[in-house]
Write a protein that holds these residues in place. Structure first.
Motif, PDB file in Angstrom:
ATOM      1  N   LYS A 113     -77.631  36.503   6.910  1.00 46.41           N
ATOM      2  CA  LYS A 113     -76.509  36.227   7.806  1.00 46.41           C
ATOM      3  C   LYS A 113     -76.384  37.316   8.855  1.00 46.41           C
ATOM      4  O   LYS A 113     -76.800  38.448   8.642  1.00 46.41           O
ATOM      5  CB  LYS A 113     -75.195  36.168   7.018  1.00 46.41           C
ATOM      6  N   GLU A 114     -75.740  36.938   9.947  1.00 46.08           N
ATOM      7  CA  GLU A 114     -75.385  37.928  10.964  1.00 46.08           C
ATOM      8  C   GLU A 114     -74.155  38.669  10.474  1.00 46.08           C
ATOM      9  O   GLU A 114     -73.142  38.042  10.152  1.00 46.08           O
ATOM     10  CB  GLU A 114     -75.090  37.235  12.296  1.00 46.08           C
TER      11      GLU A 114
ATOM     12  N   LEU B 260     -73.904  45.157  13.261  1.00 46.17           N
ATOM     13  CA  LEU B 260     -74.302  44.161  14.256  1.00 46.17           C
ATOM     14  C   LEU B 260     -75.394  44.718  15.166  1.00 46.17           C
ATOM     15  O   LEU B 260     -76.363  44.025  15.481  1.00 46.17           O
ATOM     16  CB  LEU B 260     -73.096  43.692  15.068  1.00 46.17           C
TER      17      LEU B 260
ATOM     18  N   TYR C 212     -78.578  44.567  13.292  1.00 46.68           N
ATOM     19  CA  TYR C 212     -79.042  43.178  13.227  1.00 46.68           C
ATOM     20  C   TYR C 212     -79.706  42.781  14.550  1.00 46.68           C
ATOM     21  O   TYR C 212     -80.767  42.166  14.573  1.00 46.68           O
ATOM     22  CB  TYR C 212     -77.853  42.275  12.907  1.00 46.68           C
ATOM     23  N   GLN C 213     -79.078  43.168  15.649  1.00 44.96           N
ATOM     24  CA  GLN C 213     -79.615  42.842  16.971  1.00 44.96           C
ATOM     25  C   GLN C 213     -80.943  43.545  17.238  1.00 44.96           C
ATOM     26  O   GLN C 213     -81.719  43.104  18.075  1.00 44.96           O
ATOM     27  CB  GLN C 213     -78.589  43.202  18.053  1.00 44.96           C
TER      28      GLN C 213
ATOM     29  N   LYS D 226     -82.535  42.931   8.811  1.00 43.84           N
ATOM     30  CA  LYS D 226     -82.011  41.759   8.115  1.00 43.84           C
ATOM     31  C   LYS D 226     -80.822  42.146   7.249  1.00 43.84           C
ATOM     32  O   LYS D 226     -80.816  43.205   6.625  1.00 43.84           O
ATOM     33  CB  LYS D 226     -83.086  41.135   7.220  1.00 43.84           C
TER      34      LYS D 226
END
Length: 182
Positions: free
Chosen positions: A94-95, A152, A155-156, A160
């Motif tokens: 998931k983000e 975030l 993640y960007q 993962k």
């Protein structure tokens, strides 16, 4: 059963379902599931008295939701935190939110500043979505420190993130430049 007894059983379940199932002759499948009857008989061989009612009481009373019972009520597993090689839970990728938090003790800060957060013997680094949970985790190891993780942004940049059934966020490691002390 009082809360002290439930907590003692919860620690035992965490130990055998996350780290040392072989200590009581227990087999886990690749998703971490163990037959409850085998858990009960294995524990008995080691002098521990467990029954279904007690196991279900521990699972249902756990505020951290560490364990899951299968739909047919024949199996139990720890939902995250495994260090055994044969278990490979398939958590949903998931983000993450902008920030996640990690609770630790002051004595680990120097190492974290150098290496970042590493999973050690576990499969993942564990992160929480709220500061209160991070404080509670950190208190288990000494004077607590809360680390704010730029989840975030990680993640960007291709890292993962997985989310366990009990809302614990998981990642393989957190480089030190994504970590800020609260």
């Amino acid at each position: 059963m009082n809360s002290k007894q439930l907590n003692e059983v919860s620690k035992f379940l965490s130990y055998v379902l996350r780290h040392e199932p072989q200590s009581i002759g227990l087999q886990l499948d690749t998703e971490g599931w163990a037959e409850i009857d085998c858990l009960i008989s294995g524990a008995a061989k080691e002098g521990r008295t467990l029954d279904r009612e007690l196991i279900l009481a521990v699972v249902s009373s756990s505020d951290k939701k560490r364990f899951a019972i299968s739909n047919d009520a024949q199996y139990i597993r720890a939902v995250q935190g495994h260090s055994t090689d044969g278990v490979n839970l398939q958590h949903a990728e998931k983000e993450p939110p902008e920030f996640l938090y990690h609770g630790t003790a002051t004595r680990f800060i120097e190492s974290i500043q150098q290496q970042g957060l590493i999973s050690g013997s576990r499969h993942h680094v564990h992160l929480s979505q709220d500061i209160a949970t991070a404080v509670a985790v950190g208190q288990r190891y000494g004077k607590p420190v809360v680390l704010k993780i730029e989840a975030l942004r990680m993640y960007q940049q291709g890292f993962k993130f997985l989310k366990a059934e009990n809302d614990v966020w998981l990642t393989s490691h957190v480089p030190n430049f994504f970590i800020h002390q609260e």
